[in-house]
Design a protein around this motif. Structure first.
Motif, mmCIF file in Angstrom:
data_model
loop_
_atom_site.group_PDB
_atom_site.id
_atom_site.type_symbol
_atom_site.label_atom_id
_atom_site.label_comp_id
_atom_site.label_asym_id
_atom_site.label_seq_id
_atom_site.Cartn_x
_atom_site.Cartn_y
_atom_site.Cartn_z
ATOM 1 N N ARG A 35 0.286 14.532 46.263
ATOM 2 C CA ARG A 35 -0.115 13.249 46.861
ATOM 3 C C ARG A 35 0.906 12.767 47.878
ATOM 4 N NH1 ARG A 35 -1.018 12.197 41.451
ATOM 5 N NH2 ARG A 35 0.838 10.866 41.393
ATOM 6 N N GLN A 36 2.185 12.817 47.529
ATOM 7 C CA GLN A 36 3.220 12.289 48.413
ATOM 8 C C GLN A 36 3.275 13.043 49.736
ATOM 9 O OE1 GLN A 36 5.438 9.627 47.916
ATOM 10 N NE2 GLN A 36 4.183 9.151 46.131
ATOM 11 N N SER A 37 3.007 14.335 49.701
ATOM 12 C CA SER A 37 3.093 15.158 50.910
ATOM 13 C C SER A 37 1.733 15.431 51.531
ATOM 14 C CB SER A 37 3.777 16.490 50.579
ATOM 15 O OG SER A 37 5.094 16.273 50.113
ATOM 16 N N ALA A 38 0.690 14.817 50.970
ATOM 17 C CA ALA A 38 -0.681 14.948 51.508
ATOM 18 C C ALA A 38 -1.051 16.420 51.706
ATOM 19 C CB ALA A 38 -0.821 14.171 52.811
ATOM 20 N N LEU A 39 -0.903 17.207 50.642
ATOM 21 C CA LEU A 39 -1.146 18.647 50.727
ATOM 22 C C LEU A 39 -2.626 18.978 50.578
ATOM 23 C CD1 LEU A 39 1.847 20.016 48.630
ATOM 24 C CD2 LEU A 39 1.738 19.479 51.070
ATOM 25 N N GLN A 40 -2.955 20.212 50.944
ATOM 26 C CA GLN A 40 -4.299 20.736 50.784
ATOM 27 C C GLN A 40 -4.272 21.848 49.729
ATOM 28 O OE1 GLN A 40 -7.016 19.435 52.390
ATOM 29 N NE2 GLN A 40 -5.540 17.899 53.108
ATOM 30 N N PRO A 41 -5.386 22.076 49.041
ATOM 31 C CA PRO A 41 -5.410 23.122 48.018
ATOM 32 C C PRO A 41 -5.076 24.492 48.598
ATOM 33 C CG PRO A 41 -7.339 21.713 47.852
ATOM 34 C CD PRO A 41 -6.660 21.351 49.131
ATOM 35 N N GLY A 42 -4.463 25.318 47.729
ATOM 36 C CA GLY A 42 -4.101 26.669 48.118
ATOM 37 C C GLY A 42 -2.599 26.856 48.067
ATOM 38 N N PHE A 43 -2.087 27.311 46.927
ATOM 39 C CA PHE A 43 -0.642 27.471 46.731
ATOM 40 C C PHE A 43 -0.380 28.923 46.345
ATOM 41 C CE2 PHE A 43 -1.891 23.125 45.973
ATOM 42 C CZ PHE A 43 -1.043 22.463 46.842
ATOM 43 N N HIS A 44 0.406 29.610 47.161
ATOM 44 C CA HIS A 44 0.404 31.069 47.163
ATOM 45 C C HIS A 44 1.723 31.713 46.752
ATOM 46 C CE1 HIS A 44 -2.564 29.741 50.312
ATOM 47 N NE2 HIS A 44 -3.327 30.467 49.526
ATOM 48 N N GLN A 45 2.681 30.935 46.263
ATOM 49 C CA GLN A 45 3.991 31.508 46.005
ATOM 50 C C GLN A 45 4.571 31.054 44.664
ATOM 51 O OE1 GLN A 45 6.503 30.485 49.343
ATOM 52 N NE2 GLN A 45 5.259 31.641 50.802
ATOM 53 N N ILE A 46 5.361 31.953 44.054
ATOM 54 C CA ILE A 46 6.236 31.634 42.936
ATOM 55 C C ILE A 46 7.656 31.661 43.485
ATOM 56 C CG2 ILE A 46 6.995 32.254 40.621
ATOM 57 C CD1 ILE A 46 3.990 31.634 40.785
ATOM 58 N N HIS A 47 8.426 30.603 43.284
ATOM 59 C CA HIS A 47 9.785 30.517 43.822
ATOM 60 C C HIS A 47 10.817 30.692 42.713
ATOM 61 C CE1 HIS A 47 8.178 28.024 47.451
ATOM 62 N NE2 HIS A 47 7.978 29.327 47.585
ATOM 63 N N MET A 48 11.820 31.522 42.998
ATOM 64 C CA MET A 48 12.855 31.856 42.032
ATOM 65 C C MET A 48 14.163 31.175 42.422
ATOM 66 S SD MET A 48 10.921 33.718 40.192
ATOM 67 C CE MET A 48 12.041 34.434 38.985
ATOM 68 N N HIS A 49 14.712 30.399 41.493
ATOM 69 C CA HIS A 49 15.928 29.626 41.721
ATOM 70 C C HIS A 49 16.907 29.828 40.565
ATOM 71 C CE1 HIS A 49 14.031 26.922 44.790
ATOM 72 N NE2 HIS A 49 12.943 27.089 44.047
ATOM 73 N N SER A 50 18.140 29.398 40.763
ATOM 74 C CA SER A 50 19.048 29.096 39.655
ATOM 75 C C SER A 50 19.701 27.756 39.971
ATOM 76 C CB SER A 50 20.088 30.198 39.445
ATOM 77 O OG SER A 50 20.916 30.356 40.580
ATOM 78 N N THR A 51 20.123 27.051 38.930
ATOM 79 C CA THR A 51 20.427 25.626 39.080
ATOM 80 C C THR A 51 21.718 25.331 39.823
ATOM 81 O OG1 THR A 51 21.477 25.643 36.903
ATOM 82 C CG2 THR A 51 19.150 25.004 37.009
ATOM 83 N N GLY A 52 22.708 26.230 39.755
ATOM 84 C CA GLY A 52 23.968 25.983 40.450
ATOM 85 C C GLY A 52 24.911 25.054 39.720
ATOM 86 N N ASN A 53 24.530 24.589 38.538
ATOM 87 C CA ASN A 53 25.383 23.696 37.757
ATOM 88 C C ASN A 53 25.940 24.470 36.561
ATOM 89 O OD1 ASN A 53 26.542 21.729 36.119
ATOM 90 N ND2 ASN A 53 25.053 20.172 36.731
ATOM 91 N N PRO A 54 27.231 24.795 36.550
ATOM 92 C CA PRO A 54 27.785 25.670 35.512
ATOM 93 C C PRO A 54 28.006 25.004 34.164
ATOM 94 C CG PRO A 54 29.525 24.974 36.994
ATOM 95 C CD PRO A 54 28.246 24.447 37.574
ATOM 96 N N THR A 55 27.756 23.707 34.069
ATOM 97 C CA THR A 55 28.028 23.017 32.796
ATOM 98 C C THR A 55 26.787 22.397 32.162
ATOM 99 O OG1 THR A 55 28.587 20.949 33.953
ATOM 100 C CG2 THR A 55 30.388 22.483 33.492
ATOM 101 N N ALA A 56 25.697 22.283 32.913
ATOM 102 C CA ALA A 56 24.515 21.570 32.408
ATOM 103 C C ALA A 56 23.653 22.461 31.525
ATOM 104 C CB ALA A 56 23.688 21.041 33.577
ATOM 105 N N SER A 57 23.221 21.917 30.406
ATOM 106 C CA SER A 57 22.300 22.606 29.509
ATOM 107 C C SER A 57 20.874 22.497 30.053
ATOM 108 C CB SER A 57 22.353 21.976 28.122
ATOM 109 O OG SER A 57 21.847 20.634 28.179
ATOM 110 N N VAL A 58 19.961 23.202 29.406
ATOM 111 C CA VAL A 58 18.553 23.067 29.770
ATOM 112 C C VAL A 58 18.111 21.612 29.627
ATOM 113 C CG1 VAL A 58 16.191 23.726 29.160
ATOM 114 C CG2 VAL A 58 18.002 25.456 29.152
ATOM 115 N N GLN A 59 18.503 20.967 28.543
ATOM 116 C CA GLN A 59 18.126 19.571 28.328
ATOM 117 C C GLN A 59 18.742 18.674 29.398
ATOM 118 O OE1 GLN A 59 15.946 18.506 25.919
ATOM 119 N NE2 GLN A 59 16.014 16.475 26.865
ATOM 120 N N ASN A 60 20.009 18.919 29.766
ATOM 121 C CA ASN A 60 20.653 18.141 30.833
ATOM 122 C C ASN A 60 19.863 18.246 32.132
ATOM 123 O OD1 ASN A 60 24.029 19.141 29.845
ATOM 124 N ND2 ASN A 60 22.803 17.394 29.129
#
Length: 261
Positions: free
Chosen positions: A18-43
């Motif tokens: 809604r915020q970006s006024a997108l149209q249907p059709g999403f074609h990618q899975i994006h792979m990241h890592s958080t970059g925070n060496p101290t934060a837990s999953v819950q954090n």
């Protein structure tokens, strides 16, 4: 090797869409890592809950109390503010590997296969090809590659973090495209003994969950909508039974399994 995706949604449904006024059709899975060496999953989850208006993603993978912890923190299939460029609008799902939750090689050896499994699971769910880091719009993309090709920010994750624990870029690419040996063996076993626990189904009329044309897949207590004809055909051809239910029975079945994922 079985994994459970815990629903822990903290971003309002359809927020980026809604915020970006997108149209249907999403074609990618994006792979990241958080970059925070101290934060837990819950954090990481808690931080997202208060800052999703700045950046967001759909899933976290890490280690909590010695066990794999997979959280879905935002709904899929609606874009995400995750790579910092125009490929934000292609995001079906964005997966963050929680760096701070991984304290040892043993932790990494548990989390990494789950990270790969989740990417391939979500790609299959969306009908996205198992390809990694090429210029075709459709496929799995690392944040590193999005940035390097002008479709993201200046971030290089998750490549350096994976390398720290012994996974080269070539191995990462290979595992995403081909799966990990243990997972492939598990998939073979599932096809042999688990089909009876799966179900493809639809409603005979429109329901509170959408059009009567929608096809749903029940597997292990989780219900998803199948948006890809090829995925539907693959499941049906592998022996998964198909049924058509009344509106009431369709809604009851989905509700009894925790709603749509």
């Amino acid at each position: 090797m079985g994994y459970t995706i815990k629903s822990d949604i903290v971003v309002p449904n359809g927020y980026v869409y809604r915020q970006s006024a997108l149209q249907p059709g999403f074609h990618q899975i994006h792979m990241h890592s958080t970059g925070n060496p101290t934060a837990s999953v819950q954090n990481e989850r808690d931080y997202l809950a208060g800052h999703y208006n700045a950046a967001n993603y759909t899933h976290l993978v890490g280690i909590t109390n010695g066990a794999v912890d997979i959280r879905q923190v935002m709904n899929t299939n609606g874009g995400a503010w995750d790579v910092g460029g125009d490929w934000n609008w292609e995001t079906y799902a964005a997966i963050e590997l929680s760096e701070g939750s991984i304290k040892s090689q043993a932790d990494f050896n548990k989390a990494y296969p789950a990270y790969i499994w989740l990417a391939r699971y979500l790609a299959k769910q969306a009908g996205i090809t198992y390809t990694i880091d090429n210029l075709n719009t459709i496929g799995i993309k690392s944040h590193n590659y999005a940035s390097a090709t002008g479709h993201g920010s200046d971030h290089v994750d998750p490549i350096p973090f994976l390398a720290k624990w012994g996974v080269s870029r070539d191995k990462f690419n290979h595992d995403l495209v081909n799966g990990i040996a243990e997972q492939k063996e598990e998939n073979k076993t599932t096809k042999k003994v688990g089909i009876k626990d799966m179900l493809l189904f639809k409603a005979d009329v429109d329901t509170n969950f959408g059009s009567k044309a929608n096809i749903y897949f029940l597997n292990g207590g989780i219900v998803i909508r199948i948006d890809s004809v090829s995925t539907y055909n693959e499941l049906k051809n592998s022996g998964v039974p198909f049924a058509t239910f009344t509106k009431k029975n369709t809604e009851s079945l989905i509700d009894a399994n925790g709603g749509l994922k």
